[in-house]
Scaffold this motif. Sequence first.
Motif, PDB file in Angstrom:
ATOM      1  N   GLN A 121       0.829  -1.206   0.000  1.00  0.00           N
ATOM      2  CA  GLN A 121       0.000   0.000   0.000  1.00  0.00           C
ATOM      3  C   GLN A 121       0.866   1.261   0.000  1.00  0.00           C
ATOM      4  OE1 GLN A 121      -3.286   0.477  -0.250  1.00  0.00           O
ATOM      5  NE2 GLN A 121      -3.027   2.693  -0.098  1.00  0.00           N
ATOM      6  N   ARG A 122       1.904   1.285   0.862  1.00  0.00           N
ATOM      7  CA  ARG A 122       2.779   2.450   0.958  1.00  0.00           C
ATOM      8  C   ARG A 122       3.493   2.699  -0.369  1.00  0.00           C
ATOM      9  NH1 ARG A 122       4.360   4.810   5.442  1.00  0.00           N
ATOM     10  NH2 ARG A 122       3.730   3.004   6.674  1.00  0.00           N
ATOM     11  N   GLU A 123       4.011   1.611  -0.966  1.00  0.00           N
ATOM     12  CA  GLU A 123       4.721   1.743  -2.241  1.00  0.00           C
ATOM     13  C   GLU A 123       3.787   2.244  -3.339  1.00  0.00           C
ATOM     14  OE1 GLU A 123       7.485  -1.489  -3.512  1.00  0.00           O
ATOM     15  OE2 GLU A 123       6.243  -1.481  -5.318  1.00  0.00           O
ATOM     16  N   PHE A 124       2.562   1.724  -3.357  1.00  0.00           N
ATOM     17  CA  PHE A 124       1.574   2.144  -4.360  1.00  0.00           C
ATOM     18  C   PHE A 124       1.252   3.634  -4.220  1.00  0.00           C
ATOM     19  CE2 PHE A 124      -2.911   2.956  -5.376  1.00  0.00           C
ATOM     20  CZ  PHE A 124      -2.926   2.600  -6.719  1.00  0.00           C
ATOM     21  N   THR A 125       1.054   4.083  -2.967  1.00  0.00           N
ATOM     22  CA  THR A 125       0.728   5.495  -2.722  1.00  0.00           C
ATOM     23  C   THR A 125       1.879   6.400  -3.127  1.00  0.00           C
ATOM     24  OG1 THR A 125      -0.700   4.870  -0.875  1.00  0.00           O
ATOM     25  CG2 THR A 125       0.023   7.163  -0.966  1.00  0.00           C
ATOM     26  N   GLN A 126       3.100   6.001  -2.753  1.00  0.00           N
ATOM     27  CA  GLN A 126       4.267   6.815  -3.114  1.00  0.00           C
ATOM     28  C   GLN A 126       4.433   6.907  -4.631  1.00  0.00           C
ATOM     29  OE1 GLN A 126       7.938   5.775  -1.214  1.00  0.00           O
ATOM     30  NE2 GLN A 126       7.139   6.081   0.862  1.00  0.00           N
ATOM     31  N   LYS A 127       4.270   5.782  -5.289  1.00  0.00           N
ATOM     32  CA  LYS A 127       4.413   5.791  -6.751  1.00  0.00           C
ATOM     33  C   LYS A 127       3.409   6.754  -7.389  1.00  0.00           C
ATOM     34  CE  LYS A 127       4.191   2.895 -10.895  1.00  0.00           C
ATOM     35  NZ  LYS A 127       3.772   1.593 -11.471  1.00  0.00           N
ATOM     36  N   LYS A 128       2.168   6.700  -6.936  1.00  0.00           N
ATOM     37  CA  LYS A 128       1.115   7.561  -7.485  1.00  0.00           C
ATOM     38  C   LYS A 128       1.383   9.031  -7.173  1.00  0.00           C
ATOM     39  CE  LYS A 128      -2.889   7.451  -5.487  1.00  0.00           C
ATOM     40  NZ  LYS A 128      -4.222   7.051  -4.999  1.00  0.00           N
ATOM     41  N   THR A 129       1.740   9.316  -5.911  1.00  0.00           N
ATOM     42  CA  THR A 129       1.992  10.698  -5.489  1.00  0.00           C
ATOM     43  C   THR A 129       3.201  11.283  -6.196  1.00  0.00           C
ATOM     44  OG1 THR A 129       1.093  10.186  -3.303  1.00  0.00           O
ATOM     45  CG2 THR A 129       2.390  12.187  -3.495  1.00  0.00           C
ATOM     46  N   PHE A 130       4.285  10.520  -6.217  1.00  0.00           N
ATOM     47  CA  PHE A 130       5.523  11.012  -6.839  1.00  0.00           C
ATOM     48  C   PHE A 130       5.339  11.221  -8.340  1.00  0.00           C
ATOM     49  CE2 PHE A 130       8.490   8.935  -3.419  1.00  0.00           C
ATOM     50  CZ  PHE A 130       7.904   9.739  -2.461  1.00  0.00           C
ATOM     51  N   THR A 131       4.581  10.314  -8.977  1.00  0.00           N
ATOM     52  CA  THR A 131       4.330  10.461 -10.428  1.00  0.00           C
ATOM     53  C   THR A 131       3.563  11.748 -10.709  1.00  0.00           C
ATOM     54  OG1 THR A 131       4.301   8.060 -10.765  1.00  0.00           O
ATOM     55  CG2 THR A 131       3.245   9.416 -12.449  1.00  0.00           C
ATOM     56  N   SER A 132       2.530  12.020  -9.898  1.00  0.00           N
ATOM     57  CA  SER A 132       1.745  13.249 -10.095  1.00  0.00           C
ATOM     58  C   SER A 132       2.603  14.482  -9.856  1.00  0.00           C
ATOM     59  CB  SER A 132       0.538  13.258  -9.146  1.00  0.00           C
ATOM     60  OG  SER A 132      -0.320  12.183  -9.417  1.00  0.00           O
ATOM     61  N   TRP A 133       3.439  14.431  -8.825  1.00  0.00           N
ATOM     62  CA  TRP A 133       4.317  15.569  -8.531  1.00  0.00           C
ATOM     63  C   TRP A 133       5.296  15.799  -9.682  1.00  0.00           C
ATOM     64  CZ3 TRP A 133       9.632  16.128  -7.896  1.00  0.00           C
ATOM     65  CH2 TRP A 133      10.054  17.366  -7.385  1.00  0.00           C
ATOM     66  N   ILE A 134       5.902  14.724 -10.169  1.00  0.00           N
ATOM     67  CA  ILE A 134       6.854  14.838 -11.285  1.00  0.00           C
ATOM     68  C   ILE A 134       6.170  15.447 -12.509  1.00  0.00           C
ATOM     69  CG2 ILE A 134       8.227  13.526 -12.958  1.00  0.00           C
ATOM     70  CD1 ILE A 134       8.809  11.530 -10.662  1.00  0.00           C
ATOM     71  N   ASN A 135       4.960  14.973 -12.828  1.00  0.00           N
ATOM     72  CA  ASN A 135       4.256  15.488 -14.010  1.00  0.00           C
ATOM     73  C   ASN A 135       3.899  16.963 -13.869  1.00  0.00           C
ATOM     74  OD1 ASN A 135       4.352  13.176 -15.592  1.00  0.00           O
ATOM     75  ND2 ASN A 135       2.497  12.319 -14.709  1.00  0.00           N
ATOM     76  N   SER A 136       3.628  17.410 -12.636  1.00  0.00           N
ATOM     77  CA  SER A 136       3.356  18.839 -12.428  1.00  0.00           C
ATOM     78  C   SER A 136       4.608  19.670 -12.693  1.00  0.00           C
ATOM     79  CB  SER A 136       2.854  19.092 -11.004  1.00  0.00           C
ATOM     80  OG  SER A 136       3.893  18.957 -10.051  1.00  0.00           O
ATOM     81  N   ILE A 137       5.787  19.082 -12.470  1.00  0.00           N
ATOM     82  CA  ILE A 137       7.049  19.773 -12.751  1.00  0.00           C
ATOM     83  C   ILE A 137       7.395  19.674 -14.236  1.00  0.00           C
ATOM     84  CG2 ILE A 137       9.517  19.898 -12.202  1.00  0.00           C
ATOM     85  CD1 ILE A 137       7.687  20.619  -9.853  1.00  0.00           C
ATOM     86  N   LEU A 138       7.222  18.484 -14.813  1.00  0.00           N
ATOM     87  CA  LEU A 138       7.572  18.273 -16.230  1.00  0.00           C
ATOM     88  C   LEU A 138       6.698  19.101 -17.168  1.00  0.00           C
ATOM     89  CD1 LEU A 138       8.220  14.412 -16.408  1.00  0.00           C
ATOM     90  CD2 LEU A 138       9.902  16.252 -16.359  1.00  0.00           C
ATOM     91  N   ALA A 139       5.525  19.521 -16.694  1.00  0.00           N
ATOM     92  CA  ALA A 139       4.656  20.385 -17.511  1.00  0.00           C
ATOM     93  C   ALA A 139       5.336  21.713 -17.806  1.00  0.00           C
ATOM     94  CB  ALA A 139       3.329  20.617 -16.797  1.00  0.00           C
ATOM     95  N   LYS A 140       6.327  22.093 -16.989  1.00  0.00           N
ATOM     96  CA  LYS A 140       7.036  23.356 -17.176  1.00  0.00           C
ATOM     97  C   LYS A 140       8.250  23.197 -18.080  1.00  0.00           C
ATOM     98  CE  LYS A 140       5.785  24.404 -12.398  1.00  0.00           C
ATOM     99  NZ  LYS A 140       6.303  24.570 -11.024  1.00  0.00           N
ATOM    100  N   HIS A 141       8.567  21.959 -18.472  1.00  0.00           N
ATOM    101  CA  HIS A 141       9.739  21.728 -19.323  1.00  0.00           C
ATOM    102  C   HIS A 141       9.432  22.105 -20.766  1.00  0.00           C
ATOM    103  CE1 HIS A 141      12.897  19.345 -21.466  1.00  0.00           C
ATOM    104  NE2 HIS A 141      13.600  19.675 -20.399  1.00  0.00           N
ATOM    105  N   THR A 142      10.472  22.471 -21.507  1.00  0.00           N
ATOM    106  CA  THR A 142      10.314  22.798 -22.929  1.00  0.00           C
ATOM    107  C   THR A 142      11.079  21.782 -23.774  1.00  0.00           C
ATOM    108  OG1 THR A 142      10.225  25.141 -22.350  1.00  0.00           O
ATOM    109  CG2 THR A 142      10.561  24.591 -24.672  1.00  0.00           C
ATOM    110  N   PRO A 143      10.373  20.895 -24.536  1.00  0.00           N
ATOM    111  CA  PRO A 143       8.908  20.753 -24.555  1.00  0.00           C
ATOM    112  C   PRO A 143       8.426  19.983 -23.324  1.00  0.00           C
ATOM    113  CG  PRO A 143       9.901  19.099 -25.965  1.00  0.00           C
ATOM    114  CD  PRO A 143      11.039  19.959 -25.456  1.00  0.00           C
ATOM    115  N   PRO A 144       7.126  20.133 -22.976  1.00  0.00           N
ATOM    116  CA  PRO A 144       6.606  19.402 -21.817  1.00  0.00           C
ATOM    117  C   PRO A 144       6.682  17.897 -22.035  1.00  0.00           C
ATOM    118  CG  PRO A 144       5.071  21.110 -22.536  1.00  0.00           C
ATOM    119  CD  PRO A 144       6.104  20.983 -23.598  1.00  0.00           C
TER     120      PRO A 144
END
Length: 494
Positions: free
Chosen positions: A1-24
Amino acid sequence: QREFTQKKTFTSWINSILAKHTPPSVISDLYTDIQQGHLLLDLLEVLSGQHLPREKGFNTFQCRSNIENALAFLKSRSIKLINIHVADIIEGKPSIVLGLIWTIIFHFHIEELARTLACTYNQPSLDCSSAVDCSPKASRSAKKSAKIKERWKISATKALLLWAKEQCSLHGSINVTDFKSSWRSGLPFLAIIQTLRPGLVDLEKAKARSNKENLKEAFRIAELELNIPRLLEPEDVDIMNPDEKSIMTYVAQFLQYSRNLLESEEDMQEKVREAMSWLAAQEKKLAKLLIDTENETYYQKYKEMMSFMEAFNQGKKPFLPVLSSKRSVAELSEGQRQMREEWDKLISQINEWKVKLDQMLPSPLDSIEAWLQEVEHLQAEDLPDLQDPFKAIFVFREIIVIFKGLMDCFDSHLDTLQSFENEDEKNMPLVLPEKLEEMKRRLFSNIRFTNSNTFLEYHYGLCSAIANEVMLKLNIWDMKYGTKESVESLLENW
């Protein structure tokens, strides 16, 4: 459960950062997508603001090289990478990948924010240096200052927790002691939102609701009103032992939001005054320019406009935070409302100036510009609602007729634009080359390629209408109609 939650949370956080990359870029599966190294380098480039070396290909050697570059960069920032090896990342080992991402989140996100907390209180902790003040006023508050210094000489985790406790302490009995079960009720999230944006939540009502309802409401408001990415779901938090790292990552976003807010009403008023002064100066400059260029040629007028706009766009950058505020009119102070009115007024004057200049283009460019604007206006109009294809089809037909009539002129306008002799009888340019290039770009990019899109939308609507009509008929025909003749008559009518 912990690993699943971390994977989901970290993926969402990374994508919020990668949206600022050129190109996204976007991560779909954290364990597999990180193996090539490209997305890892993209992430570090956005977080650090640096351009990092990389191999462009995707073979094993190039992927290994990219991951090595990423880890070398982290080590150069004095970030400890314990038991994190290239081979484990290439294999996509969950524990190693999650450990690496957490290290990145903690250093670039949480520790950086904790430094801003220390700096806000003018303390020397977490690499924030402050000047020594020997004034009498400073001496009088020496004891208080010493206490504050001691308070902020703590780890980034404790700094973030202390900040969260302070936000919640403003709302009675809501208390947080950790980044685990303290957040299960959802009330701490709502309390922080209420502190940052008073009036968005009703804490008294929240105390009577279930944990899941409060968590759902907090995440919804944070996403819609504070633009904070939804990293967690209620079921991730409303459990016996929620994941500490996931909650820390999410809470840090609220701290980031608070850092982005203007620190006080006085600061806001000062920025508004500066913006108003700048807007008044720009308005005077524009009025003088219009008078000075009244008898000039089109070429000179357009050149002066380009020069003005270049300086204008550069000069407005420091004022963008207050000029582009997303607050509603009701939330604005009197000074902010005046500033917004002055801004709208100036932009309107600039647009009027541009329209007049376009009308002054030498023939035949003036007619091409008018045609371009007419087509662009048609493209900008909202398309019919395809939920009702029967109504949409008639509107589409009208649009297509108008559009076809306009597009009949496309080839001739293109030939005219490409063959235009940009010289007068004295061999002086009639139009700035930048204007000609802009018209060509609009002709090719905006109109030529949008042409097919409009027809596709039309045919989509047409097919939807026919499909709906066929289904309607089939439903009616799903019964016996008697004689062969009556069925043939029915089919003929259809």
